[in-house]
Enzyme design. Sequence first.
Site, PDB file in Angstrom:
ATOM      1  N   TYR A 190       0.856  -1.190   0.000  1.00  0.00           N
ATOM      2  CA  TYR A 190       0.000   0.000   0.000  1.00  0.00           C
ATOM      3  C   TYR A 190       0.892   1.240   0.000  1.00  0.00           C
ATOM      4  O   TYR A 190       1.937   1.236  -0.628  1.00  0.00           O
ATOM      5  CB  TYR A 190      -1.005  -0.045   1.163  1.00  0.00           C
ATOM      6  CG  TYR A 190      -2.192   0.852   0.885  1.00  0.00           C
ATOM      7  CD1 TYR A 190      -2.988   0.633  -0.237  1.00  0.00           C
ATOM      8  CD2 TYR A 190      -2.483   1.930   1.692  1.00  0.00           C
ATOM      9  CE1 TYR A 190      -4.048   1.471  -0.546  1.00  0.00           C
ATOM     10  CE2 TYR A 190      -3.546   2.772   1.397  1.00  0.00           C
ATOM     11  CZ  TYR A 190      -4.322   2.537   0.276  1.00  0.00           C
ATOM     12  OH  TYR A 190      -5.361   3.365  -0.029  1.00  0.00           O
TER      13      TYR A 190
ATOM     14  N   LYS B  87      -6.052  -1.784  -0.692  1.00  0.00           N
ATOM     15  CA  LYS B  87      -6.905  -1.570   0.480  1.00  0.00           C
ATOM     16  C   LYS B  87      -7.512  -2.892   0.945  1.00  0.00           C
ATOM     17  O   LYS B  87      -7.533  -3.198   2.141  1.00  0.00           O
ATOM     18  CB  LYS B  87      -8.017  -0.591   0.113  1.00  0.00           C
ATOM     19  CG  LYS B  87      -8.480   0.287   1.240  1.00  0.00           C
ATOM     20  CD  LYS B  87      -7.556   1.483   1.396  1.00  0.00           C
ATOM     21  CE  LYS B  87      -8.067   2.484   2.374  1.00  0.00           C
ATOM     22  NZ  LYS B  87      -7.297   3.714   2.409  1.00  0.00           N
TER      23      LYS B  87
END
Length: 565
Positions: free
Chosen positions: A104, A175
Amino acid sequence: METITKKARSLYIPYAGPVLLEFPLLNKGSAFSVEERRNFNLSGLLPEVVESIEEQAERAWLQYQGFKTEIDKHIYLRNIQDTNETLFYRLVQNHLEEMMPVIYTPTVGAACERFSEIYRRARGVFISYPNRHNMDDILQNVPNHNIKVIVVTDGERILGLGDQGIGGMGIPIGKLSLYTACGGISPAYTLPVVLDVGTNNQQLLNDPLYMGWRHPRITDDEYYAFVDEFIQAVKQRWPDILLQFEDFAQKNAMPLLTRYRDEICSFNDDIQGTAAVTVGTLIAASRAAGSQLSEQKIVFLGAGSAGCGIAEQIIAQTQREGLSEDAARQNVFMVDRFGLLTDRMPNLLPFQAKLVQKCDNLQHWDTENDVLSLLDVVRNVKPDILIGVSGQTGLFTEEIIREMHKHCPRPIVMPLSNPTSRVEATPQDIIAWTEGNALVATGSPFSPVIWKDKIYPIAQCNNAYIFPGIGLGVIASGASRITDEMLMSASETLAKHSPLVNNGEGLVLPALKDIQVVSRAIAFAVGKMAQQQGVAVKTSAEALQQAIDDNFWKPEYRDYRRTSI
């Protein structure tokens, strides 16, 4: 796919041979047992040795270490995810602190920018505007029938990088990886979606490799009608879905949240998730200093949907601590590129208009400027807390930070913009400019700062502390909506897990190695609040905890049994 419980039952599956090896949710690679290889027509398709998942993870870790750049590490991990999801999550679980910034932020930003260049294999759903009339058919093509969490973006405001078109798909994928790695939500329950409504990024439109719809972005009524078609199709396919809006532009983010939050179980992580983790951090920091958040004066740089969302949740928290709404709003000062938001400023968006300061209350300020800059505001407000959500690097200058420190012995400075290239000031500079007295929390990960032979750990105000627990709590409780009170309970629970509060030292936020413990606690608090709010069926505390345990997926292989289609 069934959720793994404490005692994992055998799984009956109809796939065999090369098809099974190509199914990421089911593939075990070299860990298929001798019996499974015989029963599923895998004999001779794999090397002789039957390995454990830990042996596989050790090999993957050694291979991972051979890559020198973060983007190459990202591509490698995504390849494992697309071939063997159980191994991917075991590897990430074993090395979470090392790998979270790779899967991420900040690395995912570069992956989004280069999406069409580094594309390997399809994951998720791409819904383009020209295909809008086939929405139902597209969602029927998703092979997993039990989807429980969708993260959707239109790619227009990816981190601080702007319009990335379908390259924004990297954000929902990343996510949802954290929903699983941190919150224990089975990857079989998750679906990343990008709404391809075109792009205004000329570089992408000119790129012969760009894989999205080559058209300027649709807007206004066409845009909102398209999003509505998507929402209705999702409700039809998965009525009990949790839908997370992600990285929509400011002009669309708040209207979409307002329109749909009472129609479908949904939230916007940029607005509500960022607010929840920030408020949790501020509650903990205030308690560690022996005070309350309601006693602090707070200045924001950045008055977009994220900044205003944080501000509103701060106001709600300080009202809970005893302030009137008027007094709570007087403690929050919003600065954007046109200066301090005041009641005489034209063309404000509705959510900004609620956060203005009255000019009549500013007449005593020491300034000769018509436009009140961040420095003017810091000099006159003398804030305890400075929060950056501007998406612009370097705006917390040395003069501003030193001016803040002049009036506040222990300032709290939070440059939250992502990725690291967009941060308002680096922790190294903030620590130096405040003589080592600032408490710093950032949006992206930073290494500890060494200043005058002392080590200052830097807390990452990461939404991953919040949204996986919210998702787990919604699934476990069966909540039909996400209320403001559920978000506040998540913030409060995060604050209760602060090492600085509990031990008098350490980081203001828990270590990433403890994030699953925090997610479970947040899930319980969110589920309990959902029951109290009437958006989930009431159960005993024991039943809710059992539901959380039952829904907490672990990256472990299950025994397979053959069944016919």
